[in-house]
Design an enzyme around this catalytic site. Structure first.
Site, PDB file in Angstrom:
ATOM      1  N   HIS A   1      -6.545  12.667 -12.456  1.00 35.05           N
ATOM      2  CA  HIS A   1      -7.889  12.352 -11.951  1.00 35.05           C
ATOM      3  C   HIS A   1      -8.935  13.256 -12.623  1.00 35.05           C
ATOM      4  O   HIS A   1      -9.991  12.795 -13.047  1.00 35.05           O
ATOM      5  CB  HIS A   1      -7.985  12.614 -10.441  1.00 35.05           C
TER       6      HIS A   1
ATOM      7  N   LYS B   1      -3.527   3.189   4.037  1.00 30.67           N
ATOM      8  CA  LYS B   1      -2.736   4.284   3.455  1.00 30.67           C
ATOM      9  C   LYS B   1      -2.739   5.473   4.414  1.00 30.67           C
ATOM     10  O   LYS B   1      -3.802   5.918   4.843  1.00 30.67           O
ATOM     11  CB  LYS B   1      -3.386   4.747   2.133  1.00 30.67           C
TER      12      LYS B   1
ATOM     13  N   ARG C   1      -3.577   3.586 -16.081  1.00 29.69           N
ATOM     14  CA  ARG C   1      -2.285   4.172 -16.474  1.00 29.69           C
ATOM     15  C   ARG C   1      -1.394   3.106 -17.099  1.00 29.69           C
ATOM     16  O   ARG C   1      -1.715   1.923 -17.071  1.00 29.69           O
ATOM     17  CB  ARG C   1      -1.607   4.791 -15.254  1.00 29.69           C
TER      18      ARG C   1
ATOM     19  N   SER D   1      -0.831  10.492  -7.312  1.00 27.78           N
ATOM     20  CA  SER D   1      -0.761  11.415  -6.173  1.00 27.78           C
ATOM     21  C   SER D   1       0.543  11.215  -5.418  1.00 27.78           C
ATOM     22  O   SER D   1       1.168  12.181  -4.980  1.00 27.78           O
ATOM     23  CB  SER D   1      -1.940  11.183  -5.228  1.00 27.78           C
TER      24      SER D   1
END
Ligand code: ADP
Length: 168
Positions: free
Chosen positions: A17, A41, A90, A128
């Protein structure tokens, strides 16, 4: 003034990040890093903790601000005068989802562009959730997280696994 917003969960902020933040900050007059509230989440860190982490790791970047928001990103961008949404891309996993989100956001606000920055090769598989999983098995994650947050992160992981042990 050109303002961009970089949204995410940042639970917690990783070196991946931070790499995107540093690169995006060079492209815009102001960059708002916005912690998005996601009811689906379950986060390891509270919204306030995630914001505080971001404040400490972005302290060297004068044009970066930290905020949080629980509504539609397109509405946030309009309200704050942002012309661009920044996303990190990504290997593999992000493309389909991000392409769809970009189309939706443009429909909601045609003035709003989405700008994708490709992940730096050493962070291409970093998320993460991967950091949290690795740390919960005792792996060394010191190369994946900014040094300012490492101690607090490791403490939370330890507390979490102690709590799980006690629940057994
Ligand atoms: P995650 O929990 O998967 O790390 P976030 O919601 O916090 O996801 O991610 C916010 C944004 O940062 C997304 O655009 C995501 O694609 C991007 N991002 C996350 N990790 C990386 C990384 N290692 N390199 C580049 N971009 C990343």
């Amino acid at each position: 003034m050109r303002i961009a917003v970089y949204p995410g969960s940042f639970d917690p902020v990783t070196n991946g990040h931070l790499n995107i933040i540093e690169r995006a900050a060079k492209l815009f007059d102001r960059l708002i890093v916005c912690v998005m509230v996601n009811a689906e989440k379950r986060a390891l860190f509270s919204l306030e903790e995630r914001e505080a982490f971001l404040h400490s790791v972005c302290a060297h970047l004068p044009n970066v601000e930290i905020d949080s928001f629980g509504g539609l990103l397109a509405a946030y961008a309009k309200e704050h005068g942002c012309c661009t949404i920044i996303k990190g891309l990504r290997a593999g996993s992000d493309f389909e989802k991000e392409f769809q989100m970009a189309m939706i956001n443009r429909k909601l606000n045609p003035e709003l562009e989405s700008l994708f920055l490709t992940a730096e090769h050493q962070y291409m598989y970093l998320s993460s959730s991967a950091v949290k999983e690795l740390a919960s098995y005792g792996a060394d994650v010191s190369e994946l997280l900014p040094p300012q947050i490492l101690q607090q992160f490791q403490q939370r992981i330890r507390n979490n696994s102690d709590n799980k042990e006690n629940e057994k």
